[in-house]
Design an enzyme around this catalytic site. Structure first.
Site, PDB file in Angstrom:
ATOM      1  N   GLY A 213       0.815  -1.208   0.000  1.00 37.29           N
ATOM      2  CA  GLY A 213       0.000   0.000   0.000  1.00 37.29           C
ATOM      3  C   GLY A 213       0.849   1.258   0.000  1.00 37.29           C
ATOM      4  O   GLY A 213       1.993   1.280  -0.480  1.00 37.29           O
ATOM      5  N   SER A 214       0.324   2.331   0.591  1.00 35.33           N
ATOM      6  CA  SER A 214       0.907   3.664   0.421  1.00 35.33           C
ATOM      7  C   SER A 214       2.238   3.889   1.119  1.00 35.33           C
ATOM      8  O   SER A 214       2.893   4.903   0.863  1.00 35.33           O
ATOM      9  CB  SER A 214      -0.094   4.729   0.868  1.00 35.33           C
TER      10      SER A 214
END
Length: 719
Positions: free
Chosen positions: A318-319
């Site tokens: 993810g981020s």
């Protein structure tokens, strides 16, 4: 008439007997001469048989190496466990000494005080018929020496013990999947020693050859009465003990982290969770924890998950991956913080890319896009530097490659990078899989002036016989970015925490500047092969670097699918509940370690271990410290803080004796003081509320060992 002369016949018989005897003597003498010359009978070496008859040997057992934390506190050590056996038959008894159970009722009443079985259950075992002896299942196995001694003091005929070498993990749950465990191979019970213990997972497995010793032996001769024959040759082969291993893990920080993780695990029951604290300048892992986990000594919980999540489990990051994308974009000169773009959605070949707010925030700057964690912004940055260039940076950061940790089954992850949509997805951490070790290694490049450090969990290996040390030096495994790029990236990452629109505003800590990136990664449903949608079906994460201008710590946390029932928090809120206590405690230790001039009210902790309780208390009388003693023994065996560490006047210190671990009266204590007891004993506490202790589920002076759950209730004092 044929006259027979008896005298003449007797004479003939005598002559025959004479010459027959001579012949036998010649044959016998020849045989003896042959045996004396050859030393053999029917091919067997008589001298060897004689030697075997009087030669004895004994094994000199070697020890398996001990595993220590970075400060020399034992993490794994050799021990002997005892299994309880009841002899039911009288075939081995005699009038002088009874060798079987004679009074089953008395025996059951005595044993129930020492093992986790009721009197009725014990009697059921003892009343079995047609058995010579019985065991007591798990309740009667892995008994400590103290328990064995207590049972022996009951003077119960027919109750005996079988000794087994085992491995003791005195801290209970303590980086259990990383440390691993060693045990006897399945089925081996008789004539075993510590050298038969074999690593089954983690460091115990990876370094089994280093930890394992080699037994020695003594060969000597005894006469038929069992006495050593004077002037006979004694041959001795000395045992070679296994080498000791010192970890980079700090016991104080590790125990604290385990307590925090246990609280979160009980409160939110995530599918998986990890927390790792690392020094980016050396790659040294200070503390590492995962859930599910297990108790190294009892193995409780090991059936939940065998995997070491740090190296074996792969997931979409993810981020937090945007830290690397940002660094690459800065390095390539394509990140202009003041340039604007249209947020919300971006169409690429293969499908659209959405921000977590699908409506976006209008036209915003790339710096705000970083703060808000815009997927569109990072897809644009990937395009600006070109997919090929971005792939080169991922390779340079070690994505898709193992960290060569040496731990079993380390995964390398995967990168889907064939089509435009796949390429764009990798820029914000989807469509590729990583391990926690890979991410930590990559993060060190940003935090350590561009130099990427290999995650390190061993600080040194020590020859336990000679004391010779082999220090494991920090290893630079790459320089994917320059020092200038690393510094600029850290500066930009502060926006995530201090920009009013930042996703990391909740990660601020007073007195420190934080560079961080949060993450919320989608998870593929294994049945539908599609991403889950809605609820808490995500991996929530944060990577925080402190202090931002020259990081000394990186804390990386992942929490998968926490169960939030009442809506009182969010997935990222769960991560914050892990982050704040761990990072704050780590910064406290960091501040103590870096403090050059002692404050006026500081106190250097004297050595209190190895002396009597009375001597220890007397030595601490003038220190103005608040002393708590845990245990009912007469000798201090552990202390917190450790000797020569600096603390402050009126702070609580904890001493532990060699007796049973008794529960202190914690009324009015702070949560930190309670956690000090947990840290030194390895006993976990469950907390309810905030503030100071108003009640405890285990009464003062009760034995903490074996308590299923100890709950501490806290309340904030009313003004």
């Amino acid at each position: 008439m044929n006259n027979k002369n008896p005298l003449k016949n007797r004479k003939k018989v005598a002559i025959l007997l004479f010459f027959g005897t001579i012949l036998l003597l010649v044959v016998f003498a020849g045989r003896i001469a042959f045996i004396m010359v050859k030393g053999e009978v029917n091919g067997e070496d008589l001298s060897q048989n004689l030697n075997n008859l009087y030669t004895r040997s004994s094994v000199l057992e070697a020890n398996r190496g001990t595993i220590y934390d970075v400060g020399g506190e034992s993490v794994a050590m050799d021990a002997t466990s005892y299994s309880l056996v009841a002899v039911l038959t009288d075939k081995w008894s005699n009038a002088e000494e009874l060798q079987h159970v004679t009074d089953k009722q008395k025996t059951a009443e005595a044993l129930e005080k020492h093992i986790s079985m009721s009197k009725e259950e014990i009697l059921t075992k003892l009343n079995q018929e047609d058995l010579d002896q019985v065991e007591f299942g798990e309740a009667g196995k892995n008994l400590s020496y103290d328990t064995k001694k207590d049972i022996e003091e009951e003077n119960l005929p027919g109750i005996v013990f079988e000794e087994t070498p085992t491995r003791l993990y005195p801290n209970g749950i303590f980086a259990s999947h990383l440390v691993g465990y060693a045990a006897l191979p399945s089925g081996e019970k008789e004539d075993v020693s510590s050298t038969d213990l074999t690593g089954m997972m983690g460091i115990e497995l990876a370094y089994d050859d280093i930890l394992k010793g080699t037994d020695g032996k003594t060969i000597y001769q005894k006469d038929s009465f069992g006495y050593v024959i004077p002037n006979s040759k004694v041959e001795t082969t000395e045992p070679v003990n296994g080498d000791d291993i010192y970890l980079t893990i700090d016991k104080r920080m590790q125990v604290y982290m385990e307590n925090v993780m246990s609280e979160i695990d009980e409160k939110y029951d995530p599918a998986m969770a990890t927390a790792t604290l690392i020094n980016p300048e050396t790659g040294a892992i200070i503390a590492a924890s995962q859930r599910p986990t297990f108790n190294g000594t009892t193995k409780e919980g090991i059936d939940q998950l065998w995997q070491n999540l740090l190296v074996e489990n792969t997931y979409e990051p993810g981020s937090t991956m945007k830290i690397l994308t940002l660094a690459a974009a800065v390095s390539e000169g394509v990140f202009d913080p003041n340039e604007y773009f249209k947020s919300g959605v971006k169409n690429v070949s293969g499908g659209p890319i959405h921000d977590h707010d699908p409506n976006g925030w209008g036209t915003i700057s790339y710096l705000e896009g970083l703060a808000r964690s815009s997927n569109v912004a990072f897809a644009n940055l990937m395009e600006k530097m070109s997919p090929e260039t971005w792939k080169e940076y991922m390779d340079a950061f070690g994505i898709g490659q193992t960290t060569d940790s040496g731990l079993a089954n380390e995964a390398k992850g995967s990168v889907a990078f064939n089509y435009p949509l796949e390429q764009a997805n990798t820029a914000f951490g989807q469509g590729l899989t990583v391990t926690a070790f890979q991410m930590l290694q990559a993060f060190t490049a940003v935090a350590n002036d561009g130099q990427m450090m290999k995650p390190q969990f061993i600080s040194k290996i020590v020859d336990s016989d000679t004391g010779e040390e082999t220090v494991i030096e920090p290893e630079v495994v790459g320089e994917p970015i320059s020092e200038e790029v690393a510094d600029q990236t850290l500066e930009y990452l502060k926006e995530v925490v201090y920009n009013k629109n930042g996703t990391g505003v909740g990660y601020q800590i007073d007195g420190y500047e934080i560079a961080a990136k949060t993450g919320t990664a989608e998870i593929v449903n294994p049945e539908t092969k599609q991403y889950y949608s809605g609820g808490t079906n995500y991996i929530y994460s944060v990577a925080a670097m402190v202090p931002a201008d020259d990081p000394k710590l990186i804390l990386y946390i992942t929490v998968k699918q926490p169960k939030i029932k009442d809506g009182s928090t969010t997935g990222s809120g769960v991560v914050k509940e892990i982050y704040h206590p761990i990072m704050k405690r780590a910064l406290e230790y960091l501040a103590l370690g870096e403090e050059e001039d002692a404050e006026a009210n500081s106190v250097e902790m004297p050595k209190a271990t190895g002396i009597s309780k009375e001597e220890a208390l007397k030595s601490l009388e003038d220190t103005q410290l608040n002393v708590t003693v845990v245990g009912n023994g007469d000798t201090i065996v552990q202390q917190l803080p450790l000797p020569n560490e600096t603390t402050i006047e009126n702070q609580r210190i904890v001493l532990m004796t060699n007796g049973a671990m008794t529960m202190p009266d914690m009324m009015g204590w702070s949560k930190n003081d309670v956690l000090k007891v947990s840290e030194i004993t390895g006993v976990e506490f469950t907390f309810e509320g905030e503030g100071y202790v108003v009640s405890q589920s285990l009464e003062p002076n009760a034995n903490m060992h074996g308590a299923d759950k100890i709950t501490i209730v806290l309340e904030t004092p009313q003004e």
